[in-house]
Design a protein around this motif. Structure first.
Motif: not given
Length: 217
Positions: A113-114, A136-137, A140-142, A174-177
């Motif tokens: 999901d990343v 990241n959808a 948990t953070p990655v 789920n935001q684009v960085y």
């Protein structure tokens, strides 16, 4: 009359000058005749001018070319036109190919999901800049350690790469960085395509890989 030595010397000088002048005139005349040998006055009579062969046509005359020369000239011009058309077609084909490569962007890679999105690649000064985005959808953070980012060319060579603007910990929102990957021009060299590989740290469950990314020059 008594002979005067001064008068005698003067007469001798005069006689010498006279003799020298005569000889100079004769020599000059002979040289002139030798130089003018074979040169005759042109015949400007109208009848003779009309009868001379091989003269160039006057401005008001119409020059008629033989039929075979006309045909040869036409074929040459037609051949040149075809060559120009082929060249234009090749240039058009190259532009179309570049447009097709550009149309493939963005390249995406997804794992757990990343998502890694490669938006463009272009040269800026002495660097190639790859514009990327991470999302990241997952729930948990990655974490990423970008020193482990692997960039290779189509010849399998590993290239030196630096990242700018990408988060070391990608939030689960789920935001684009967005960020960039900077490659030195010298390292890219004659590469035609690139591949990227990025995994999370330290678990390495997320395996993001993108291949066949065209290098736009």
């Amino acid at each position: 009359m008594k002979w005067n030595s001064t008068i005698g010397l003067t007469l001798i000088l005069l006689a010498s000058m006279l003799i020298g002048g005569v000889f100079s005139g004769i020599a000059g005349t002979n040289l002139g005749r030798e130089a003018l040998k074979g040169i005759t006055q042109p015949d400007t009579r109208p009848n003779n001018l009309a009868n001379r062969k091989g003269d160039l046509p006057r401005k008001d005359e119409v020059l008629i070319l033989p039929e075979d020369k006309i045909i040869a000239n036409v074929k040459t011009r037609i051949g040149g036109g075809k060559a120009a058309a082929v060249t234009a077609k090749q240039v058009s084909g190259a532009s179309t190919s570049a447009a097709v490569d550009q149309a493939k962007f963005p390249f995406t890679a997804e794992s757990e999901d990343v998502t890694l999105e490669i938006r463009s690649i272009q040269q800026q000064g002495d660097s190639f800049i790859i514009s990327v985005g991470l999302r990241n959808a997952n729930q948990t953070p990655v974490k990423f350690l970008y020193s482990f980012l692997e960039v290779k060319d189509n010849q399998g060579r590993t290239l030196s790469a630096n990242t700018e603007g990408l988060p070391s910990e990608l939030p689960a929102d789920n935001q684009v960085y967005s960020g960039i990957i900077r490659l030195p021009v010298a390292s890219v060299d004659k590469a035609e395509k690139l591949s990227l590989a990025l995994s999370d740290y330290p678990d390495q469950k997320v395996q993001l890989e993108a291949t066949n990314i065209p290098v736009m020059r």
